[in-house]
Design an enzyme around this catalytic site. Structure first.
Site, short mmCIF file in Angstrom:
data_model
loop_
_atom_site.label_atom_id
_atom_site.label_comp_id
_atom_site.label_asym_id
_atom_site.label_seq_id
_atom_site.Cartn_x
_atom_site.Cartn_y
_atom_site.Cartn_z
N HIS A 100 17.22 -33.88 16.78
CA HIS A 100 16.63 -32.72 16.05
C HIS A 100 16.88 -31.41 17.40
O HIS A 100 16.62 -31.76 18.40
CB HIS A 100 15.51 -32.74 15.42
CG HIS A 100 14.05 -32.89 16.64
ND1 HIS A 100 14.13 -34.28 16.97
CD2 HIS A 100 13.38 -32.15 17.27
CE1 HIS A 100 13.01 -34.26 17.71
NE2 HIS A 100 12.74 -32.84 18.04
N TYR A 114 14.62 -40.11 19.95
CA TYR A 114 13.56 -40.59 21.06
C TYR A 114 12.25 -41.18 20.67
O TYR A 114 11.77 -40.83 19.38
CB TYR A 114 13.36 -39.58 22.14
CG TYR A 114 12.51 -38.33 21.53
CD1 TYR A 114 11.27 -38.19 21.69
CD2 TYR A 114 13.17 -37.21 21.20
CE1 TYR A 114 10.43 -37.23 21.08
CE2 TYR A 114 12.63 -36.02 20.80
CZ TYR A 114 11.27 -36.12 20.57
OH TYR A 114 10.61 -34.95 20.22
N ARG A 147 11.69 -40.10 16.71
CA ARG A 147 12.23 -38.97 16.14
C ARG A 147 13.73 -39.02 15.69
O ARG A 147 14.60 -39.40 16.61
CB ARG A 147 11.85 -37.67 17.09
CG ARG A 147 10.56 -37.38 17.25
CD ARG A 147 9.44 -37.14 16.12
NE ARG A 147 10.15 -36.35 15.08
CZ ARG A 147 10.45 -35.04 15.05
NH1 ARG A 147 10.04 -34.18 15.90
NH2 ARG A 147 10.85 -34.54 13.82
N HIS A 152 14.65 -27.94 17.90
CA HIS A 152 13.62 -26.70 17.27
C HIS A 152 14.21 -25.63 17.31
O HIS A 152 14.87 -25.15 18.05
CB HIS A 152 12.61 -27.09 18.32
CG HIS A 152 11.83 -28.29 18.39
ND1 HIS A 152 10.77 -28.55 18.12
CD2 HIS A 152 12.30 -29.59 19.47
CE1 HIS A 152 10.30 -29.78 18.45
NE2 HIS A 152 11.08 -30.66 19.14
N TYR A 185 13.52 -35.10 27.24
CA TYR A 185 13.25 -33.68 27.54
C TYR A 185 13.20 -33.20 28.91
O TYR A 185 12.37 -34.05 29.68
CB TYR A 185 11.97 -33.06 26.66
CG TYR A 185 11.93 -32.95 25.35
CD1 TYR A 185 12.40 -31.86 24.77
CD2 TYR A 185 11.76 -34.04 24.47
CE1 TYR A 185 12.70 -31.71 23.37
CE2 TYR A 185 11.78 -33.80 22.72
CZ TYR A 185 12.47 -32.68 22.39
OH TYR A 185 12.43 -32.54 21.18
#
Lengths: 204, 246
Positions: free
Chosen positions: B164, B151, B161, B166, B112
């Site tokens: 995905h 990640y 995770r 959000h 991120y």
């Protein structure tokens, strides 16, 4: 057998996670050049009608530690008690007040600070007037479904005492968790997610 | 031409057994961030049934293209190129027009663009990770991006995770406000994830998994995933000075 109702189910909520800022306030987390500005702030401009007030908010976890990665959205009526929304049927709200705000907490202190106008009063379904309030929606890492609550104003004791939402609370000793004391032009609102001072959250 | 009046009725009650409960100890952060007392219900007022709206003038030309909206001129983000599209509906099946949909995600390596993310996978200089759009008259939305990577995260000793994206969605009333996550069809990590597992009902998880749609792909360019989002339904009867009903 009767017909099936055939309704869809609401999409299940998931946490906003620790990086919610990337999507909702990218400029705040140093992603610049995509949106000219983050949505939802400031709430007021020079032409907005009403009394300017400041709100300082912190949100504490069950250990008493402030959340530093929380994001709060606010929704309120204008100074006359009208919502700037197509579903508002009573009249046109102040065009210089959208009524919606979005505030990430400071990543070091957990503090949220914003300026707004004190909202006017809005009726309950039975016609009684509610006390002035700001609706809040809280999301963060560790919160699976956004939490709804309200902030009421500490200098509106008479209206608060008769508020149709506050008076229906079974545990009247919890009302204080929804009332922000006033000092000068500033209201301080501490939200406790869990524990002895737990804030009242709503299933709305 | 449409001459519908804005809807002003209250919303269907939220099914809190369908959503994740507040306390889900497998997702450790929820332990101290979950209220212990029951949430209090009351009849919807204008404060709940109204909500903000956003005009298309807030949208920039590339807001719905994450492959380009942070990229240097002539370049684009690295990773499998995809289109994500679908509709925003309410529980009655009605398409939700003119609602703001925002999305954010990691890059193809699972990193991120956020100073709190210290994962060793590198940033992509051409990828920011956020986008937004507003649904059309029928509730449709679409955007272009790259497939995010899985990640690791500090929960259990070896939790990852699933890939995905959000999603943050506004409805027409503030109580329709929803944040969720979209997963990808066929990803085996979905069923190992403690955040996915906060959802009690497997059917509710399946509702968050986007389907690969080869018919909607752009050949030689991008594959497509379809992801419909359902918000709370709304009673149709006028609200003020009347009993609610349908």
């Amino acid at each position: 057998m009767a017909q099936q109702l055939g309704r869809l189910k609401e999409s299940a909520s998931q946490t906003a996670g620790p990086y919610v800022h990337i999507g909702l306030t990218p400029n705040f987390c140093d992603i610049s050049g995509i949106y000219p500005e983050d949505l939802g702030q400031p709430l007021v401009n020079d032409k907005t009608k009403g009394e300017r007030v400041a709100v300082v908010m912190r949100i504490f976890d069950g250990t008493g530690t402030p959340l530093k990665d929380v994001l709060v959205e606010t929704w309120q009526a204008d100074a006359e008690g009208l919502y700037n929304s197509p579903s508002e049927t009573r009249g046109a709200a102040d065009p210089n007040f959208q009524g919606w705000g979005r505030f990430p907490s400071n990543m070091e202190t957990g503090e949220i600070r914003f300026e707004t106008v004190k909202p006017g009063r809005v009726p309950f379904p039975d016609g009684r007037m509610m006390a002035p309030h700001i609706s809040l929606w809280i999301v963060a890492r560790g919160i699976n479904l956004g939490l709804s609550t309200r902030m009421y104003f500490g200098d509106e004791a008479k209206a608060n005492d008769a508020d149709p939402v506050l008076t229906r609370l079974e545990h009247q000793n919890r009302i204080a968790t929804l009332i922000a004391p006033r000092d000068g032009d500033t209201y301080t609102f501490d939200i406790h997610l869990q524990g002895d001072r737990e804030t009242v959250f709503f299933d709305i | 031409m449409r001459n519908d009046r804005p809807e002003t009725g209250g919303f269907f009650q939220r099914d809190r057994l369908w959503h994740p409960p507040a306390l889900t100890p497998g997702y450790k952060t929820s332990v101290v961030r979950s209220p212990q007392r029951a949430p209090i219900a009351f009849p919807h007022t204008l404060s709940e049934v109204t909500g903000p709206t956003f005009g298309r003038q807030i949208l920039g030309e590339l807001d719905n293209d994450l492959t380009l909206n942070y990229a240097r001129p002539g370049e684009s983000a690295m990773g499998p190129r995809i289109i994500v599209y679908g509709r925003v509906l309410d529980e009655r099946g009605v398409g939700m027009s003119n609602v703001l949909v925002e999305f954010w995600q990691a890059n193809a390596g699972g990193r991120y663009r956020h100073k709190k993310d210290g994962y060793l996978a590198p940033l992509d200089p051409n990828f920011g990770g956020c986008g937004r759009t507003i649904t059309d008259e029928d509730g449709n939305y679409a955007f272009r991006t790259i497939m995010p990577g899985a990640y690791p995260w500090p929960n259990g000793i070896n939790d990852w995770r699933p890939a995905h994206i959000h999603f943050s969605v506004f409805g027409h009333g503030f109580v329709q406000r929803l944040i969720t996550q979209m997963y990808f069809e066929g990803d085996p990590m979905i069923w190992q994830c403690p955040i996915v597992a906060t959802i009690p009902d497997r059917r509710a998880v399946e509702g968050l998994i986007a389907a690969l749609d080869m018919q909607a792909t752009v050949p030689m360019d991008a594959r497509a995933y379809k992801f419909d989002i359902v918000l709370r339904g709304r009673r149709s009867t006028l609200f003020e000075n009347r009993l609610e009903g349908n």
